[in-house]
Motif scaffolding. Structure first.
Motif, PDB file in Angstrom:
ATOM      1  N   SER A   1      -2.853 -26.944-111.033  1.00  0.00           N
ATOM      2  CA  SER A   1      -1.832 -25.757-111.843  1.00  0.00           C
ATOM      3  C   SER A   1      -3.083 -26.894-113.110  1.00  0.00           C
TER       4      SER A   1
ATOM      5  N   CYS B   1      -6.802 -25.263-112.137  1.00  0.00           N
ATOM      6  CA  CYS B   1      -7.192 -24.395-112.261  1.00  0.00           C
ATOM      7  C   CYS B   1      -6.487 -22.241-113.345  1.00  0.00           C
ATOM      8  N   LEU B   2      -5.854 -23.413-113.816  1.00  0.00           N
ATOM      9  CA  LEU B   2      -4.918 -22.082-114.937  1.00  0.00           C
ATOM     10  C   LEU B   2      -5.733 -22.246-116.348  1.00  0.00           C
TER      11      LEU B   2
ATOM     12  N   LEU C   1      -1.533 -14.429-112.797  1.00  0.00           N
ATOM     13  CA  LEU C   1      -2.892 -14.841-112.773  1.00  0.00           C
ATOM     14  C   LEU C   1      -4.073 -13.725-112.148  1.00  0.00           C
TER      15      LEU C   1
ATOM     16  N   GLU D   1      -8.099 -16.763-110.826  1.00  0.00           N
ATOM     17  CA  GLU D   1      -6.794 -18.621-110.612  1.00  0.00           C
ATOM     18  C   GLU D   1      -6.350 -19.080-109.517  1.00  0.00           C
ATOM     19  N   ALA D   2      -6.601 -17.489-109.287  1.00  0.00           N
ATOM     20  CA  ALA D   2      -5.432 -17.289-107.427  1.00  0.00           C
ATOM     21  C   ALA D   2      -6.297 -18.126-107.079  1.00  0.00           C
TER      22      ALA D   2
ATOM     23  N   LEU E   1      -6.526 -21.900-107.099  1.00  0.00           N
ATOM     24  CA  LEU E   1      -5.496 -22.193-106.138  1.00  0.00           C
ATOM     25  C   LEU E   1      -5.287 -22.671-105.091  1.00  0.00           C
TER      26      LEU E   1
ATOM     27  N   LYS F   1       3.243 -17.811-115.026  1.00  0.00           N
ATOM     28  CA  LYS F   1       2.365 -17.401-114.218  1.00  0.00           C
ATOM     29  C   LYS F   1       2.285 -18.873-113.655  1.00  0.00           C
ATOM     30  N   SER F   2       3.352 -20.071-115.011  1.00  0.00           N
ATOM     31  CA  SER F   2       4.356 -21.235-113.406  1.00  0.00           C
ATOM     32  C   SER F   2       4.529 -20.870-113.139  1.00  0.00           C
TER      33      SER F   2
ATOM     34  N   THR G   1       2.587 -19.347-109.975  1.00  0.00           N
ATOM     35  CA  THR G   1       1.338 -20.329-108.856  1.00  0.00           C
ATOM     36  C   THR G   1       2.140 -21.038-108.578  1.00  0.00           C
TER      37      THR G   1
ATOM     38  N   ARG H   1       2.844 -19.520-105.131  1.00  0.00           N
ATOM     39  CA  ARG H   1       1.805 -19.513-104.483  1.00  0.00           C
ATOM     40  C   ARG H   1       1.619 -21.163-104.174  1.00  0.00           C
TER      41      ARG H   1
END
Lengths: 91, 89, 91, 89, 91, 89
Positions: free
Chosen positions: D37, D40-41, D50, D54-55, D58, E62-63, E66, E69
């Protein structure tokens, strides 16, 4: 939350005491890390200088005051939230 | 490190007390590794071996960290007794 | 702190072993985080480059040497402090 | 991940071994979340979804983190056997 | 690792449930810290502004995406590694 | 904070539930100390006492942190129910 037998209450108290010790150790450890990180940056000597010990001492005092203050705020906010939740639940 | 001074400890209490003591020491050790590595090591890792400068820095950092740990512990015990530190938890 | 029965000693040993495993896992986890953070910054590929694995390998060696060195220092400092405390207590 | 090789494990030991294994995996997972995180974020959070970039970052970060975890684990087992890693604790 | 009795399995399940709760709390705590740190920097008021709550809400979404994913990736990578290890061991 | 809704809890479950509740609170408290200290305190430590500005900042930070904690908790419960948050663990 209510309705514990005395034996359960004792068991709970013991666990809470353990938790408090653990909690205190975490807070203490964070305090050491913070104050050391903020105050010590000179590694030409292996003994803390007067400036460093002074900084650490002020950092500890400030951290304690901060913790006491945030503890009060936290207790107030938590009491307010708990009251609000109990009101919602009793409806 | 923290004297509790119980009257007649049970088996479980004795073991817990020793365990706690060692936990404090182990935690301090791992915190020292974290803090002093951050203060002293060159993070590019172009070399795998510690340079002379890094090694000396680590030794001094260890000594200073230990000293800081002790003076903070002493200070907390004094101030804590006076102010009731930790009462908020 | 002395005066444990054999059964207590066994119980203590078991707990210490558990603690050591836990401690090792924390140290290992921190090492992975540190070395990954320091060495990997390119996400145009999903495989570590030679430069990255080299950096990680050196980072691991350096971290281990650092831990061994700080372990020695820590043991010395701790022994000195314990001796000092026992002297104070026996007075 | 870490083979202990005990002769005849008791119930408690078997459970502890499995628990430990899963703990290692869970911890690695949560460390991966933290590290990737951070790498990449976009921290401004102007978007809740995302981005494609970003995806992909990750996914690659996850694969690299896993790989790094394995090579470090292997290296520690080799060097640890040779040098006695962790003896200071 | 196989060959648990039903009683052992039950004990294990209980511990895993505890672990999951603990794990969830860590993830949740980290999420609060991250989103608060990223979104709140103005302390001229004691109430979150619309901009701040919006930022926090997007940060949470978003978290979560994330985490979902990375959870999938982790499961895939872990399955691949386990298969590889079992192959090595059965040789 | 998290309602589990078990039918008839045993002694151990009741104690664990309360302990958990308090753990959530204690953890939140210590996180608040960490986050708000970082946001509000002057790190030079030229003064040992909190300045007026620092004190006010801490109070507001505490209130905002608490509020954030609640809205995130609510959001997770809603989205978690919809998306199955935490399923990856």
């Amino acid at each position: 939350m209510e309705g514990l037998t005395p034996a359960e209450q004792r068991e709970l108290d013991q666990r809470l005491q353990k938790r408090q010790v653990k909690e205190f150790m975490t807070v203490f450890g964070n305090l050491v890390d913070n104050c050391f990180n903020a105050c010590v940056d000179d590694f030409t000597s292996k003994v803390l200088s007067g400036r460093e010990t002074g900084c650490i001492s002020r950092c500890v005092i400030k951290s304690m005051t901060t913790q006491a203050r945030l503890g009060e705020r936290f207790a107030e906010l938590n009491a307010a939230m708990t009251a609000e939740m109990q009101q919602k639940m009793s409806r | 490190m923290f004297g509790f001074g119980r009257p007649q400890p049970t088996s479980a209490e004795k073991i817990a007390a020793i365990e706690n003591e060692l936990k404090v020491v182990a935690e301090m050790h791992s915190r020292m590794i974290k803090v002093c590595s951050a203060k002293c090591l060159d993070k590019t890792y172009r070399e795998g071996e510690l340079s002379k400068g890094e090694a000396v820095c680590l030794d001094r950092c260890a000594a200073k960290f230990f000293e800081a740990h002790q003076i903070i512990s002493d200070q907390l015990q004094k101030e804590g007794a006076a102010r009731g530190f930790g009462g908020g938890m």
